[in-house]
Design an enzyme around this catalytic site. Sequence first.
Site, PDB file in Angstrom:
ATOM      1  N   SER A   1       0.864  -1.184   0.000  1.00 36.58           N
ATOM      2  CA  SER A   1       0.000   0.000   0.000  1.00 36.58           C
ATOM      3  C   SER A   1       0.898   1.231   0.000  1.00 36.58           C
ATOM      4  O   SER A   1       2.062   1.156   0.416  1.00 36.58           O
ATOM      5  CB  SER A   1      -0.878   0.010   1.258  1.00 36.58           C
ATOM      6  OG  SER A   1      -1.512   1.263   1.440  1.00 36.58           O
TER       7      SER A   1
ATOM      8  N   TYR B   1      -1.724  -0.821  10.311  1.00 36.16           N
ATOM      9  CA  TYR B   1      -1.840  -1.207   8.905  1.00 36.16           C
ATOM     10  C   TYR B   1      -0.580  -0.823   8.142  1.00 36.16           C
ATOM     11  O   TYR B   1       0.003  -1.648   7.417  1.00 36.16           O
ATOM     12  CB  TYR B   1      -3.058  -0.529   8.279  1.00 36.16           C
ATOM     13  CG  TYR B   1      -3.210  -0.809   6.796  1.00 36.16           C
ATOM     14  CD1 TYR B   1      -3.612  -2.060   6.347  1.00 36.16           C
ATOM     15  CD2 TYR B   1      -2.965   0.191   5.848  1.00 36.16           C
ATOM     16  CE1 TYR B   1      -3.753  -2.318   4.991  1.00 36.16           C
ATOM     17  CE2 TYR B   1      -3.106  -0.062   4.501  1.00 36.16           C
ATOM     18  CZ  TYR B   1      -3.493  -1.320   4.073  1.00 36.16           C
ATOM     19  OH  TYR B   1      -3.625  -1.571   2.729  1.00 36.16           O
TER      20      TYR B   1
END
Length: 250
Positions: free
Chosen positions: A143, A156
């Site tokens: 990401s 995350y």
Amino acid sequence: MTSFISGKVVVITGASSGIGEATAKLLARRGAKVVLGARRQDKLDRIVAQIKAADGEAVSQSLDVTVQAENDAIVQLALDTFGGLDAVFLNAGLMPNSPLSALKTDEWHRMVEVNVTGVLNGIAAVLPTFIEQKSGHAIATSSVAGLKAYPGGAVYGGTKWFLRDFMEVLRMESASEGTNIRTATIYPAAINTELLQTISDQRTAKGAQSLYERYGIAPDRVADVVAYALDLPPDTTVNEFTIGPANQPW
């Protein structure tokens, strides 16, 4: 023009929707034999049926990436069904972002289990085959949160920063050991998938929804990048791709 995708056997995790589904369909159209894994077997069955209806080759199996035996089993399914394994796309992931002060510790640990342990399990499952045949391609979805920090994304982002190091070391060690395992780590920005559905913190969810409504692009764009990586000649690797909406400042 030579296609290096046609005939390849590719295992895809997190294949029941979003990036995984789009990639499975694209690779199958390009002649790959895809092996799909995810927890939702009913959705996998639908995707496999659609691929076969378009004259593609696909099989599926229920997969919880946090369980090593299930990762081993889907690799064995690929070997038993198609006689080999050329690549794995480690795409399963969760993003229940929240401020650390919210102390959503169960969600922290679940992200680590899926986003980190799930990748470790997937690599452990494919490495024996890749090492024995001295070839293989490992692709993983990270990401942009694995490249820069964002409030609400501490855990995350940490799991996605892990991927950056892990995949690069895998590439370096393979090059040194002569096993020819190529890697590609993909860093998507706002891609319209089901990721936002896992956010239980209401303020974080509202902000994320607003951002994705403004900038989000289709998961097919990431599928195109996976196909590009897989279509490179065997002596070439592009080990990092950052992808996102052209109008998103990230």
